[in-house]
Write a protein that holds these residues in place. Structure first.
Motif, PDB file in Angstrom:
ATOM      1  N   GLU A  58       0.778  -1.104   0.047  1.00 30.55           N
ATOM      2  CA  GLU A  58      -0.068  -0.192  -0.007  1.00 30.55           C
ATOM      3  C   GLU A  58       0.958   1.074  -0.078  1.00 30.55           C
ATOM      4  OE1 GLU A  58      -3.475   0.045  -0.257  1.00 30.55           O
ATOM      5  OE2 GLU A  58      -3.053  -1.784  -0.785  1.00 30.55           O
ATOM      6  N   PRO A  59       0.340   2.440  -0.394  1.00 31.41           N
ATOM      7  CA  PRO A  59       1.188   3.597  -0.501  1.00 31.41           C
ATOM      8  C   PRO A  59       1.699   4.051   0.703  1.00 31.41           C
ATOM      9  CG  PRO A  59      -0.765   3.742  -2.103  1.00 31.41           C
ATOM     10  CD  PRO A  59      -0.835   2.702  -1.339  1.00 31.41           C
ATOM     11  N   LYS A  60       2.774   4.526   0.990  1.00 29.79           N
ATOM     12  CA  LYS A  60       3.371   4.999   2.369  1.00 29.79           C
ATOM     13  C   LYS A  60       3.258   6.460   2.478  1.00 29.79           C
ATOM     14  CE  LYS A  60       5.003   0.830   2.780  1.00 29.79           C
ATOM     15  NZ  LYS A  60       4.015  -0.035   2.978  1.00 29.79           N
ATOM     16  N   GLY A  61       2.652   7.004   1.405  1.00 31.31           N
ATOM     17  CA  GLY A  61       2.426   8.699   1.734  1.00 31.31           C
ATOM     18  C   GLY A  61       3.009   9.702   0.577  1.00 31.31           C
ATOM     19  N   TRP A  62       3.919   9.213  -0.009  1.00 31.98           N
ATOM     20  CA  TRP A  62       4.200  10.283  -0.986  1.00 31.98           C
ATOM     21  C   TRP A  62       3.380  10.212  -2.357  1.00 31.98           C
ATOM     22  CZ3 TRP A  62       7.327   6.040   0.209  1.00 31.98           C
ATOM     23  CH2 TRP A  62       7.850   5.369  -0.774  1.00 31.98           C
ATOM     24  N   GLU A  63       3.439  11.560  -2.654  1.00 30.54           N
ATOM     25  CA  GLU A  63       2.391  11.600  -3.963  1.00 30.54           C
ATOM     26  C   GLU A  63       2.991  12.380  -4.904  1.00 30.54           C
ATOM     27  OE1 GLU A  63      -2.277  12.293  -4.059  1.00 30.54           O
ATOM     28  OE2 GLU A  63      -1.143  13.571  -2.708  1.00 30.54           O
ATOM     29  N   TRP A  64       2.520  12.426  -6.321  1.00 29.15           N
ATOM     30  CA  TRP A  64       3.108  13.130  -7.219  1.00 29.15           C
ATOM     31  C   TRP A  64       1.452  13.621  -7.951  1.00 29.15           C
ATOM     32  CZ3 TRP A  64       8.079  13.461  -8.177  1.00 29.15           C
ATOM     33  CH2 TRP A  64       8.736  12.377  -7.569  1.00 29.15           C
ATOM     34  N   VAL A  65       1.694  15.183  -7.939  1.00 32.00           N
ATOM     35  CA  VAL A  65       0.522  15.832  -8.409  1.00 32.00           C
ATOM     36  C   VAL A  65       0.908  16.840  -9.616  1.00 32.00           C
ATOM     37  CG1 VAL A  65      -1.504  17.157  -7.738  1.00 32.00           C
ATOM     38  CG2 VAL A  65      -0.469  15.682  -5.994  1.00 32.00           C
ATOM     39  N   TRP A  66       0.176  16.467 -10.783  1.00 33.65           N
ATOM     40  CA  TRP A  66       0.008  17.409 -11.859  1.00 33.65           C
ATOM     41  C   TRP A  66      -0.995  17.994 -12.238  1.00 33.65           C
ATOM     42  CZ3 TRP A  66       4.779  17.230 -15.002  1.00 33.65           C
ATOM     43  CH2 TRP A  66       5.625  15.999 -14.600  1.00 33.65           C
ATOM     44  N   GLU A  67      -0.750  19.431 -12.019  1.00 38.07           N
ATOM     45  CA  GLU A  67      -1.963  20.400 -12.304  1.00 38.07           C
ATOM     46  C   GLU A  67      -1.871  21.197 -13.527  1.00 38.07           C
ATOM     47  OE1 GLU A  67      -3.395  21.978  -8.266  1.00 38.07           O
ATOM     48  OE2 GLU A  67      -1.515  21.701  -7.848  1.00 38.07           O
ATOM     49  N   LEU A  68      -2.763  21.280 -14.429  1.00 35.00           N
ATOM     50  CA  LEU A  68      -2.744  22.077 -15.480  1.00 35.00           C
ATOM     51  C   LEU A  68      -3.762  23.095 -15.597  1.00 35.00           C
ATOM     52  CD1 LEU A  68      -2.963  18.870 -18.129  1.00 35.00           C
ATOM     53  CD2 LEU A  68      -0.765  19.759 -16.940  1.00 35.00           C
ATOM     54  N   GLU A  69      -3.355  24.239 -16.104  1.00 33.36           N
ATOM     55  CA  GLU A  69      -4.075  25.571 -16.315  1.00 33.36           C
ATOM     56  C   GLU A  69      -4.078  26.133 -17.630  1.00 33.36           C
ATOM     57  OE1 GLU A  69      -6.900  27.938 -15.316  1.00 33.36           O
ATOM     58  OE2 GLU A  69      -6.100  26.755 -13.661  1.00 33.36           O
ATOM     59  N   PRO A  70      -5.103  25.996 -18.497  1.00 31.76           N
ATOM     60  CA  PRO A  70      -4.893  26.541 -19.772  1.00 31.76           C
ATOM     61  C   PRO A  70      -4.416  28.014 -19.834  1.00 31.76           C
ATOM     62  CG  PRO A  70      -6.728  25.253 -19.530  1.00 31.76           C
ATOM     63  CD  PRO A  70      -6.258  25.281 -18.207  1.00 31.76           C
ATOM     64  N   ASN A  71      -3.543  28.267 -20.534  1.00 32.05           N
ATOM     65  CA  ASN A  71      -2.951  29.906 -20.874  1.00 32.05           C
ATOM     66  C   ASN A  71      -3.605  30.105 -22.323  1.00 32.05           C
ATOM     67  OD1 ASN A  71      -1.955  32.297 -20.432  1.00 32.05           O
ATOM     68  ND2 ASN A  71       0.002  31.926 -20.185  1.00 32.05           N
ATOM     69  N   GLY A  72      -4.625  30.350 -22.575  1.00 36.39           N
ATOM     70  CA  GLY A  72      -5.204  30.513 -23.962  1.00 36.39           C
ATOM     71  C   GLY A  72      -5.229  29.233 -24.650  1.00 36.39           C
ATOM     72  N   GLN A  73      -5.107  29.145 -25.863  1.00 38.18           N
ATOM     73  CA  GLN A  73      -5.472  27.785 -26.833  1.00 38.18           C
ATOM     74  C   GLN A  73      -4.104  26.874 -26.770  1.00 38.18           C
ATOM     75  OE1 GLN A  73      -7.854  28.711 -30.059  1.00 38.18           O
ATOM     76  NE2 GLN A  73      -9.705  28.291 -28.933  1.00 38.18           N
ATOM     77  N   ARG A  74      -2.960  27.717 -26.717  1.00 39.55           N
ATOM     78  CA  ARG A  74      -1.693  26.922 -27.022  1.00 39.55           C
ATOM     79  C   ARG A  74      -0.839  26.962 -25.952  1.00 39.55           C
ATOM     80  NH1 ARG A  74      -0.990  30.634 -32.465  1.00 39.55           N
ATOM     81  NH2 ARG A  74      -2.547  29.577 -33.811  1.00 39.55           N
ATOM     82  N   GLU A  75      -0.955  27.291 -24.921  1.00 42.48           N
ATOM     83  CA  GLU A  75      -0.337  27.242 -23.815  1.00 42.48           C
ATOM     84  C   GLU A  75      -0.945  26.683 -22.557  1.00 42.48           C
ATOM     85  OE1 GLU A  75       3.037  30.634 -24.502  1.00 42.48           O
ATOM     86  OE2 GLU A  75       1.598  31.103 -23.180  1.00 42.48           O
ATOM     87  N   THR A  76      -0.004  26.090 -21.558  1.00 42.77           N
ATOM     88  CA  THR A  76      -0.482  25.482 -20.514  1.00 42.77           C
ATOM     89  C   THR A  76       0.463  25.661 -19.310  1.00 42.77           C
ATOM     90  OG1 THR A  76      -1.764  23.770 -21.722  1.00 42.77           O
ATOM     91  CG2 THR A  76      -1.484  23.395 -19.549  1.00 42.77           C
ATOM     92  N   GLN A  77       0.080  26.099 -18.338  1.00 39.00           N
ATOM     93  CA  GLN A  77       0.867  26.197 -17.129  1.00 39.00           C
ATOM     94  C   GLN A  77       0.948  24.899 -16.391  1.00 39.00           C
ATOM     95  OE1 GLN A  77       1.026  29.886 -14.573  1.00 39.00           O
ATOM     96  NE2 GLN A  77       0.516  28.456 -12.952  1.00 39.00           N
ATOM     97  N   VAL A  78       1.960  24.309 -16.263  1.00 40.08           N
ATOM     98  CA  VAL A  78       1.971  22.800 -15.592  1.00 40.08           C
ATOM     99  C   VAL A  78       2.652  23.101 -14.243  1.00 40.08           C
ATOM    100  CG1 VAL A  78       2.644  20.598 -15.875  1.00 40.08           C
ATOM    101  CG2 VAL A  78       1.948  21.740 -17.818  1.00 40.08           C
ATOM    102  N   SER A  79       2.032  22.514 -13.390  1.00 38.14           N
ATOM    103  CA  SER A  79       2.593  22.569 -11.865  1.00 38.14           C
ATOM    104  C   SER A  79       2.845  20.954 -11.446  1.00 38.14           C
ATOM    105  CB  SER A  79       1.820  23.283 -10.973  1.00 38.14           C
ATOM    106  OG  SER A  79       1.762  24.605 -11.080  1.00 38.14           O
ATOM    107  N   LEU A  80       4.095  20.840 -11.134  1.00 37.61           N
ATOM    108  CA  LEU A  80       4.251  19.523 -10.389  1.00 37.61           C
ATOM    109  C   LEU A  80       4.852  19.469  -9.186  1.00 37.61           C
ATOM    110  CD1 LEU A  80       4.951  16.372 -10.640  1.00 37.61           C
ATOM    111  CD2 LEU A  80       7.449  17.019 -11.824  1.00 37.61           C
ATOM    112  N   THR A  81       3.982  18.970  -8.271  1.00 38.27           N
ATOM    113  CA  THR A  81       4.245  18.840  -6.762  1.00 38.27           C
ATOM    114  C   THR A  81       4.564  17.188  -6.518  1.00 38.27           C
ATOM    115  OG1 THR A  81       2.570  20.586  -6.461  1.00 38.27           O
ATOM    116  CG2 THR A  81       3.270  19.145  -4.579  1.00 38.27           C
ATOM    117  N   TYR A  82       5.600  17.379  -5.761  1.00 40.14           N
ATOM    118  CA  TYR A  82       6.174  16.133  -5.165  1.00 40.14           C
ATOM    119  C   TYR A  82       6.127  16.487  -3.508  1.00 40.14           C
ATOM    120  CZ  TYR A  82       9.765  12.826  -3.478  1.00 40.14           C
ATOM    121  OH  TYR A  82      10.435  11.794  -2.642  1.00 40.14           O
ATOM    122  N   ASP A  83       4.809  15.532  -2.996  1.00 36.36           N
ATOM    123  CA  ASP A  83       4.426  15.914  -1.696  1.00 36.36           C
ATOM    124  C   ASP A  83       4.896  14.551  -0.826  1.00 36.36           C
ATOM    125  OD1 ASP A  83       3.233  16.236   0.751  1.00 36.36           O
ATOM    126  OD2 ASP A  83       1.095  17.085  -0.318  1.00 36.36           O
TER     127      ASP A  83
END
Length: 154
Positions: free
Chosen positions: A95-120
């Protein structure tokens, strides 16, 4: 933009691709090696495209911290189409021990995306594990490299 808190690192980058194209790559475990800045991911072992929370996909990995080759089970903990995908990682068969990878995407117009990667790793409570593994196992520079690689493969 970078944030490094005591038990969490977040890196952000604008990628020149629409959010759905970025999401398409992130949710395909067969492509994870292409954007792995840590160098641990070798290949997808089993698993389908990520489409919902609760799914599990298995990856073939390699790293000195585990004595060479090993496998991980990745339990999908977050899924919002074209916006978010997250998973907790565990040695295969555990079972998972508690660390997580989170990818969040925020469109910035139709051709760009702000991508955030969290290692928690804030939910890791196993004292033996905390003594064995020095978190963060993956440094901020490797997370930045993941975003750079993702940008080049999208």
């Amino acid at each position: 933009m970078n944030q490094n808190h005591e038990k969490k690192i977040t890196v952000t980058r604008t990628i020149e691709a629409p959010a759905d194209a970025v999401f398409e790559v992130l949710t395909n475990p067969k492509r994870h090696r292409e954007f792995d800045g840590s160098g641990f991911v070798r290949s997808e072992d089993q698993g389908d495209r990520i489409t919902a929370t609760g799914q599990v996909f298995t990856m073939n990995m390699e790293g000195d911290h585990m004595g060479g080759e090993y496998k991980t089970d990745n339990h999908v903990t977050g899924y919002v189409k074209d916006k978010l995908v997250a998973w907790q990682t565990a040695p295969a068969g555990t079972e998972p021990k508690g660390w997580e990878w989170v990818w969040e995407l925020e469109p910035n117009g139709q051709r760009e995306t702000q991508v955030s990667l969290t290692y928690d790793w804030s939910k890791v409570t196993d004292k033996e594990l905390l003594q064995k593994i020095s978190f963060p196992l993956v440094p901020e520079a490797d997370l930045q490299e993941s975003l750079q690689l993702l940008s080049s493969v999208v």
